[in-house]
Design an enzyme around this catalytic site. Structure first.
Site, short mmCIF file in Angstrom:
data_model
loop_
_atom_site.label_atom_id
_atom_site.label_comp_id
_atom_site.label_asym_id
_atom_site.label_seq_id
_atom_site.Cartn_x
_atom_site.Cartn_y
_atom_site.Cartn_z
N LYS A 39 5.97 6.65 4.83
CA LYS A 39 4.61 6.64 4.25
C LYS A 39 3.55 6.27 5.30
O LYS A 39 2.42 6.75 5.24
CB LYS A 39 4.53 5.74 3.02
N GLU A 41 1.79 -6.94 10.04
CA GLU A 41 3.12 -7.53 9.97
C GLU A 41 4.13 -6.52 10.51
O GLU A 41 4.07 -5.35 10.18
CB GLU A 41 3.40 -7.82 8.49
N PHE A 42 5.04 -7.00 11.34
CA PHE A 42 6.00 -6.05 11.93
C PHE A 42 7.43 -6.32 11.48
O PHE A 42 8.38 -5.89 12.13
CB PHE A 42 5.93 -6.12 13.46
N CYS A 47 8.36 2.02 4.66
CA CYS A 47 7.33 1.93 5.71
C CYS A 47 7.19 3.20 6.54
O CYS A 47 6.16 3.88 6.45
CB CYS A 47 7.62 0.76 6.62
N LYS A 68 18.85 1.54 4.81
CA LYS A 68 19.46 0.96 6.01
C LYS A 68 20.38 -0.17 5.55
O LYS A 68 20.26 -0.64 4.42
CB LYS A 68 18.40 0.46 6.99
N THR A 105 -0.52 -2.98 5.39
CA THR A 105 -0.77 -1.84 6.28
C THR A 105 -1.83 -0.95 5.62
O THR A 105 -1.60 -0.42 4.55
CB THR A 105 0.53 -1.05 6.51
N THR A 118 0.87 -1.18 0.00
CA THR A 118 0.00 0.00 0.00
C THR A 118 0.90 1.23 0.00
O THR A 118 1.08 1.87 1.03
CB THR A 118 -0.90 0.02 1.25
#
Ligand code: UDX
Length: 446
Positions: free
Chosen positions: A274, A159-160, A271, A334, A129, A93
């Site tokens: 946004k 989901e993490f 993530c 990262k 998400t 998304t």
């Protein structure tokens, strides 16, 4: 009989989830609308860099030598609908172009493709998400469109996983959160996650809106923590303090904790940026925008970091980038990832290039993606080559490889031994001892 599982959308999240479900012992069928992705995955190849994922896929993809054969891929919605007891929707998304809100079109299209084909009882589990309120709406859509009607249920299971630790986070989650409308859904999900639950992962059962909010709240908190320490870095710079010491000292307080207090060029990726924007947009629609105005500040502190790094670099080369060569170490958002989405490193590199600097980038894994996004930057095959002839070196993604660089060897190839550490990950004493002018964000100048 063991549950049969499908995974819809085999990007970063879906590919990992599918492989993890096979590892947990289930028969898994993964679907994607992009045939090339399916071909790649069916060969046991992963289209991105994620430690351990390719090994896990190879272990389970049907048709590969020595595999368990539990994992297959398809482009057929009918096959998925006929196969699955539990369907995980893992499509992305992204942020909408020119808006804060997220783009729900992949989620919408997944639900409207699958639902009319569901002729037998099934549980559809959203992992994407989404803005709070989506699950309740999608649950109605599902029962309305599915021939099996009320026998098709919806659950939301955010989901993490972190990039770089996706496999670990999926197999051994620090919590499992499910938003359900009834007991049957909860029971099925307890069955799906029996192994991690058995190993002690907490299983949190909530309603739809709470489950949806858990995800955006968690990411907002993390973003806030990073922007907090970056705000402290701004103050430290003004007051000649040291943000790294400050973070260490406040981190000893268990209520604060040490993690996510690394000041630098700030957060990026697909993530956090946004998600906080979509959260603000959704809160606005709900009439609760005041509650999240602080996230606007979190966002602007974060974006200021990039501009500040460009300023520090410009200052270090005497006030103008014209005719100056700038080495950029790191392109991904990262380390241990090849993801360059909204990467602070590339953003800084791009800004310096636009201001007339000659930028050469090196990244251990992100070169192809970086080239695609910023084809006008120069790229070098190693850190040493990127630094050759540089007037200033910028350390913008904290790959382990960069901490192992030999400051003496690099000093030999640069024009000026000037280094700016945008991640507070290099040892100033070591670089200074090798003759470098070393400056880090939020730390005193020597
Ligand atoms: C994040 C969440 O951590 C994860 O739970 C969620 O599922 C998806 O979003 P990810 O995007 O993989 O995961 O990256 P994360 O490790 O959270 O780092 C996000 C960004 O913050 C990176 O750009 C990183 O460099 C930056 N960061 C992180 C800092 O600048 N300082 C820190 O102390 C920590």
């Amino acid at each position: 009989m063991a549950l049969k599982i499908t995974v819809i959308g085999t990007g970063y999240l879906g590919a990992t989830h599918a492989a993890a479900m096979a590892e947990l012992g289930f028969e898994v069928l993964g679907l994607d609308v992009v045939p090339e992705k399916i071909e790649t995955l069916s060969r046991g190849e992963v289209p991105m860099y994620e430690p351990g994922l390719e090994e896990l896929l190879r272990k389970h993809v049907a048709g590969l030598e020595g595999s368990t054969g539990r994992l297959r891929f398809t482009t057929s919605w009918q096959e998925v609908a006929d196969f699955g007891d539990v369907h995980f929707v893992c499509v992305n998304t992204p942020q909408k172009h020119g808006e804060y809100a997220c783009d729900m079109s992949y989620v919408e299209s997944a639900f409207s493709s699958l639902a009319p084909l569901l002729r037998r009882p099934a549980l559809v589990v959203g992992k994407s998400t989404v803005p709070v309120g989506s699950a309740a709406r999608l649950a109605r859509l599902l029962t309305g469109l599915a021939p099996a009607g009320e026998d098709v249920e919806l659950a939301w299971n955010p989901e993490f996983l972190r990039e770089g630790f996706a496999v670990e986070d999926t197999l051994h989650p620090d919590r499992i959160v499910v938003g359900v409308g009834g007991e049957r859904a909860e029971k099925l999900l307890r069955e799906v996650y029996a192994t991690p639950i058995g190993e002690g992962s907490p299983f949190v059962v909530a309603d739809y809106p709470t489950a949806e909010l858990v995800k955006t709240a968690a990411n907002s908190f993390l973003a806030t923590k990073i922007s907090f320490i970056n705000a402290m870095a701004e103050v430290c710079e003004a007051a000649d303090g040291d943000v790294v010491k400050l973070a260490e000292a406040i981190g000893h307080d268990e209520r604060i904790g040490k993690k996510f207090l690394r000041a630098g060029v700030g957060f990026g990726g697909g993530c956090l940026p946004k998600d906080i924007r979509a959260f603000m947009a959704r809160a606005g629609e709900l009439g609760a925008d005041q509650a999240l105005t602080f996230l606007r500040e979190v966002d602007s502190i974060n974006m200021r970091r990039r501009a500040h790094m460009v300023e520090l670099a410009r200052e270090s080369v005497g006030g103008s980038f014209l005719g100056q060569r700038v080495a950029v170490l790191g392109a991904t958002f990262k380390p241990d990832s090849d993801d360059v989405r909204d990467s602070p490193a590339l953003n800084v590199a791009g800004q310096i290039h636009l201001q007339g600097g000659q930028v050469t980038v090196y990244d251990p894994k992100g070169m192809d993606n970086a080239r695609r996004l910023f084809p006008t930057l120069a790229y070098a095959p190693s850190a040493l080559e990127a630094c050759r002839g540089a007037h200033v070196v910028l350390h913008l993604t904290e790959w382990a490889e960069f901490r192992q660089l030999d400051p003496v060897a690099i000093a030999d190839v640069v024009v000026e031994p000037r280094l700016l550490d945008g991640r507070n990950a290099l040892d100033p004493a070591v670089w200074r001892a090798a003759g470098w002018t070393f400056r880090a964000m939020g730390r005193p100048q020597a």
